[in-house]
Design a protein around this motif. Structure first.
Motif, PDB file in Angstrom:
ATOM      1  N   PRO A   1      -7.525   2.708 -12.697  1.00 33.19           N
ATOM      2  CA  PRO A   1      -6.577   2.889 -11.584  1.00 33.19           C
ATOM      3  C   PRO A   1      -5.272   2.116 -11.799  1.00 33.19           C
ATOM      4  O   PRO A   1      -4.190   2.627 -11.486  1.00 33.19           O
ATOM      5  CB  PRO A   1      -7.353   2.354 -10.378  1.00 33.19           C
ATOM      6  CG  PRO A   1      -8.788   2.496 -10.755  1.00 33.19           C
ATOM      7  CD  PRO A   1      -8.833   2.195 -12.221  1.00 33.19           C
ATOM      8  N   ALA A   2      -5.373   0.897 -12.327  1.00 32.02           N
ATOM      9  CA  ALA A   2      -4.164   0.103 -12.573  1.00 32.02           C
ATOM     10  C   ALA A   2      -3.284   0.768 -13.628  1.00 32.02           C
ATOM     11  O   ALA A   2      -2.051   0.812 -13.489  1.00 32.02           O
ATOM     12  CB  ALA A   2      -4.548  -1.306 -13.015  1.00 32.02           C
ATOM     13  N   LEU A   3      -3.907   1.289 -14.668  1.00 32.03           N
ATOM     14  CA  LEU A   3      -3.151   1.958 -15.721  1.00 32.03           C
ATOM     15  C   LEU A   3      -2.429   3.187 -15.170  1.00 32.03           C
ATOM     16  O   LEU A   3      -1.241   3.398 -15.435  1.00 32.03           O
ATOM     17  CB  LEU A   3      -4.085   2.352 -16.857  1.00 32.03           C
ATOM     18  CG  LEU A   3      -3.451   3.035 -18.072  1.00 32.03           C
ATOM     19  CD1 LEU A   3      -2.438   2.110 -18.727  1.00 32.03           C
ATOM     20  CD2 LEU A   3      -4.535   3.447 -19.073  1.00 32.03           C
TER      21      LEU A   3
ATOM     22  N   TRP B   1       5.254  -2.597 -13.052  1.00 30.11           N
ATOM     23  CA  TRP B   1       4.128  -3.531 -12.989  1.00 30.11           C
ATOM     24  C   TRP B   1       3.587  -3.621 -11.565  1.00 30.11           C
ATOM     25  O   TRP B   1       2.391  -3.792 -11.357  1.00 30.11           O
ATOM     26  CB  TRP B   1       4.557  -4.911 -13.473  1.00 30.11           C
ATOM     27  CG  TRP B   1       4.732  -4.987 -14.961  1.00 30.11           C
ATOM     28  CD1 TRP B   1       5.898  -5.060 -15.660  1.00 30.11           C
ATOM     29  CD2 TRP B   1       3.671  -4.974 -15.930  1.00 30.11           C
ATOM     30  NE1 TRP B   1       5.647  -5.092 -17.016  1.00 30.11           N
ATOM     31  CE2 TRP B   1       4.285  -5.040 -17.208  1.00 30.11           C
ATOM     32  CE3 TRP B   1       2.281  -4.908 -15.855  1.00 30.11           C
ATOM     33  CZ2 TRP B   1       3.562  -5.051 -18.394  1.00 30.11           C
ATOM     34  CZ3 TRP B   1       1.545  -4.919 -17.024  1.00 30.11           C
ATOM     35  CH2 TRP B   1       2.177  -4.984 -18.276  1.00 30.11           C
ATOM     36  N   LEU B   2       4.473  -3.525 -10.569  1.00 26.86           N
ATOM     37  CA  LEU B   2       4.021  -3.581  -9.174  1.00 26.86           C
ATOM     38  C   LEU B   2       3.085  -2.429  -8.868  1.00 26.86           C
ATOM     39  O   LEU B   2       2.062  -2.602  -8.180  1.00 26.86           O
ATOM     40  CB  LEU B   2       5.221  -3.555  -8.224  1.00 26.86           C
ATOM     41  CG  LEU B   2       4.867  -3.602  -6.727  1.00 26.86           C
ATOM     42  CD1 LEU B   2       4.122  -4.881  -6.389  1.00 26.86           C
ATOM     43  CD2 LEU B   2       6.129  -3.470  -5.876  1.00 26.86           C
TER      44      LEU B   2
ATOM     45  N   LEU C   1       0.850  -1.180   0.000  1.00 26.49           N
ATOM     46  CA  LEU C   1       0.000   0.000   0.000  1.00 26.49           C
ATOM     47  C   LEU C   1       0.891   1.236   0.000  1.00 26.49           C
ATOM     48  O   LEU C   1       1.698   1.424   0.901  1.00 26.49           O
ATOM     49  CB  LEU C   1      -0.921   0.020   1.217  1.00 26.49           C
ATOM     50  CG  LEU C   1      -1.777   1.296   1.383  1.00 26.49           C
ATOM     51  CD1 LEU C   1      -2.742   1.453   0.215  1.00 26.49           C
ATOM     52  CD2 LEU C   1      -2.549   1.260   2.700  1.00 26.49           C
ATOM     53  N   THR C   2       0.727   2.063  -1.030  1.00 26.30           N
ATOM     54  CA  THR C   2       1.513   3.291  -1.128  1.00 26.30           C
ATOM     55  C   THR C   2       0.584   4.498  -1.070  1.00 26.30           C
ATOM     56  O   THR C   2      -0.646   4.371  -1.180  1.00 26.30           O
ATOM     57  CB  THR C   2       2.293   3.326  -2.451  1.00 26.30           C
ATOM     58  OG1 THR C   2       1.356   3.466  -3.543  1.00 26.30           O
ATOM     59  CG2 THR C   2       3.105   2.048  -2.650  1.00 26.30           C
ATOM     60  N   TRP C   3       1.203   5.674  -0.905  1.00 26.05           N
ATOM     61  CA  TRP C   3       0.399   6.897  -0.920  1.00 26.05           C
ATOM     62  C   TRP C   3      -0.287   7.084  -2.268  1.00 26.05           C
ATOM     63  O   TRP C   3      -1.400   7.618  -2.333  1.00 26.05           O
ATOM     64  CB  TRP C   3       1.288   8.096  -0.602  1.00 26.05           C
ATOM     65  CG  TRP C   3       1.653   8.190   0.855  1.00 26.05           C
ATOM     66  CD1 TRP C   3       2.870   7.955   1.411  1.00 26.05           C
ATOM     67  CD2 TRP C   3       0.771   8.510   1.932  1.00 26.05           C
ATOM     68  NE1 TRP C   3       2.808   8.118   2.774  1.00 26.05           N
ATOM     69  CE2 TRP C   3       1.525   8.463   3.126  1.00 26.05           C
ATOM     70  CE3 TRP C   3      -0.585   8.831   2.017  1.00 26.05           C
ATOM     71  CZ2 TRP C   3       0.970   8.730   4.368  1.00 26.05           C
ATOM     72  CZ3 TRP C   3      -1.151   9.105   3.267  1.00 26.05           C
ATOM     73  CH2 TRP C   3      -0.358   9.045   4.423  1.00 26.05           C
ATOM     74  N   LEU C   4       0.332   6.646  -3.338  1.00 22.04           N
ATOM     75  CA  LEU C   4      -0.301   6.737  -4.656  1.00 22.04           C
ATOM     76  C   LEU C   4      -1.530   5.843  -4.728  1.00 22.04           C
ATOM     77  O   LEU C   4      -2.576   6.263  -5.239  1.00 22.04           O
ATOM     78  CB  LEU C   4       0.694   6.339  -5.755  1.00 22.04           C
ATOM     79  CG  LEU C   4       0.119   6.332  -7.180  1.00 22.04           C
ATOM     80  CD1 LEU C   4      -0.393   7.710  -7.574  1.00 22.04           C
ATOM     81  CD2 LEU C   4       1.170   5.836  -8.169  1.00 22.04           C
TER      82      LEU C   4
ATOM     83  N   LEU D   1       1.615   3.672 -14.867  1.00 21.54           N
ATOM     84  CA  LEU D   1       2.286   4.760 -15.577  1.00 21.54           C
ATOM     85  C   LEU D   1       2.996   5.713 -14.614  1.00 21.54           C
ATOM     86  O   LEU D   1       4.103   6.176 -14.896  1.00 21.54           O
ATOM     87  CB  LEU D   1       1.264   5.531 -16.420  1.00 21.54           C
ATOM     88  CG  LEU D   1       0.702   4.786 -17.646  1.00 21.54           C
ATOM     89  CD1 LEU D   1      -0.387   5.613 -18.304  1.00 21.54           C
ATOM     90  CD2 LEU D   1       1.819   4.471 -18.647  1.00 21.54           C
ATOM     91  N   LEU D   2       2.353   6.012 -13.490  1.00 27.00           N
ATOM     92  CA  LEU D   2       2.930   6.977 -12.556  1.00 27.00           C
ATOM     93  C   LEU D   2       4.133   6.414 -11.800  1.00 27.00           C
ATOM     94  O   LEU D   2       4.997   7.164 -11.354  1.00 27.00           O
ATOM     95  CB  LEU D   2       1.866   7.473 -11.579  1.00 27.00           C
ATOM     96  CG  LEU D   2       0.760   8.344 -12.207  1.00 27.00           C
ATOM     97  CD1 LEU D   2      -0.350   8.618 -11.202  1.00 27.00           C
ATOM     98  CD2 LEU D   2       1.352   9.664 -12.724  1.00 27.00           C
TER      99      LEU D   2
END
Length: 305
Positions: free
Chosen positions: A184-186, A195-196, A46-49, A190-191
């Motif tokens: 959201p996955a895309l 892949w993770l 879990l990240t801030w992004l 990209l950001l």
């Protein structure tokens, strides 16, 4: 057909088996993701992004449901210009709570028979004993969604059936469901350029976000017809339940809504935060919405206990 479902005129054809299986998948799979969320997040994953994407898509899609599907399309709390009308229909579809014609027909039927025979999701359909209320809570919260019977759209949503734009959005529910899962996955991929990043964004901002949104809105059907305050005169058991108010964008001020369903603001008393009403206010200020049904002292006086 069970007597609790009301007269046959309330129902249309049963949901086709492939579509019914899809309903089960979109209820069960995100829920399993939510169960897995705690161990998955323990130390990694879990990240801030991920959190930012989950919050963004949660707010976008739940407002599509509360402002769009509910207050606008179901109850006509305001009028909207065509671009806003289409945007609300699309955003509501991306909440994955069903195609717009099904959702609106079900909800109008709920109001027509609230907490009585014919209501598709009342918790009071089986009696008042502890066992009956437990059964009723399950039915109101989730069980009714798994029923293959569909509400008669010709009876409860003829205005939307006659609208070509809405029929198109209704048919696009499948592609919009894919979009709300993939976007959201895309963005996460990209950001972070990894892949993770795509995988964790898909888990948190797609699966967990959708199931959390589902259970917040389903709680308005179940909890907000069983627990809470009733400061306004409604002909059913709808209540205000403040712990859900912020997460539901104001929908948990449910007693006022059932007392006067076409009002654009549900939280009208001091301290009652209603994010959906504030969004409608912004739409009105920018000229995108008009003829908004705002509460007036005279109108509230007629329904106050």
């Amino acid at each position: 057909m069970s007597e609790r479902r009301g007269p046959k005129a309330l129902l249309a054809a049963r949901r086709p088996l492939p579509a019914h299986i899809t309903v089960y998948l979109f209820v069960i799979v995100p829920f399993l993701a939510l169960i897995a969320a705690v161990p998955f997040a323990w130390g990694w994953g879990l990240t801030w992004l991920d959190l930012a994407l989950a919050v963004f898509f949660y707010v976008l899609t739940i407002l599509g449901t509360t402002v769009g599907y509910h207050r606008y399309f179901t109850h006509g709390s305001f009028k909207a210009k065509r671009p806003l009308r289409l945007a609300l229909a699309v955003a509501g579809s991306m909440a994955v709570q069903g195609p717009i014609l099904h959702w609106v027909a079900d909800h109008r039927r709920h109001h027509a028979f609230a907490d009585k025979e014919g209501d598709p999701h009342s918790p009071w359909l089986f009696g008042t004993s502890p066992v009956a209320l437990a059964r009723g809570f399950w039915h109101a919260h989730l069980g009714w969604i798994l029923d293959r019977d569909q509400t008669n759209q010709e009876r409860f949503a003829p205005d939307l059936l006659a609208d070509r734009d809405i029929r198109v959005v209704h048919r696009l529910f499948g592609p919009l469901t894919i979009l709300t899962l993939i976007a959201p996955a895309l963005l996460g991929g990209l950001l972070t350029w990894s892949w993770l990043g795509a995988v964790t964004a898909f888990f948190w901002a797609s699966l967990v976000r959708i199931t959390f949104l589902h259970h917040v809105t389903w709680s308005v059907n179940s909890v907000c017809h069983m627990i809470g305050e009733r400061p306004f005169n409604a002909r059913d058991k709808a209540t205000n339940f403040w712990p859900l108010a912020l997460l539901s964008m104001g929908e948990a001020w449910h007693n006022l809504h059932h007392a006067d369903p076409t009002q654009a603001r549900h939280g009208v008393q001091r301290g009652q935060i209603d994010v959906s009403a504030r969004v409608i206010w912004f739409f009105e200020r920018f000229g995108w919405a008009h003829d908004v049904h705002w509460p007036t002292p005279e109108r509230l006086a007629k329904i106050t206990r």
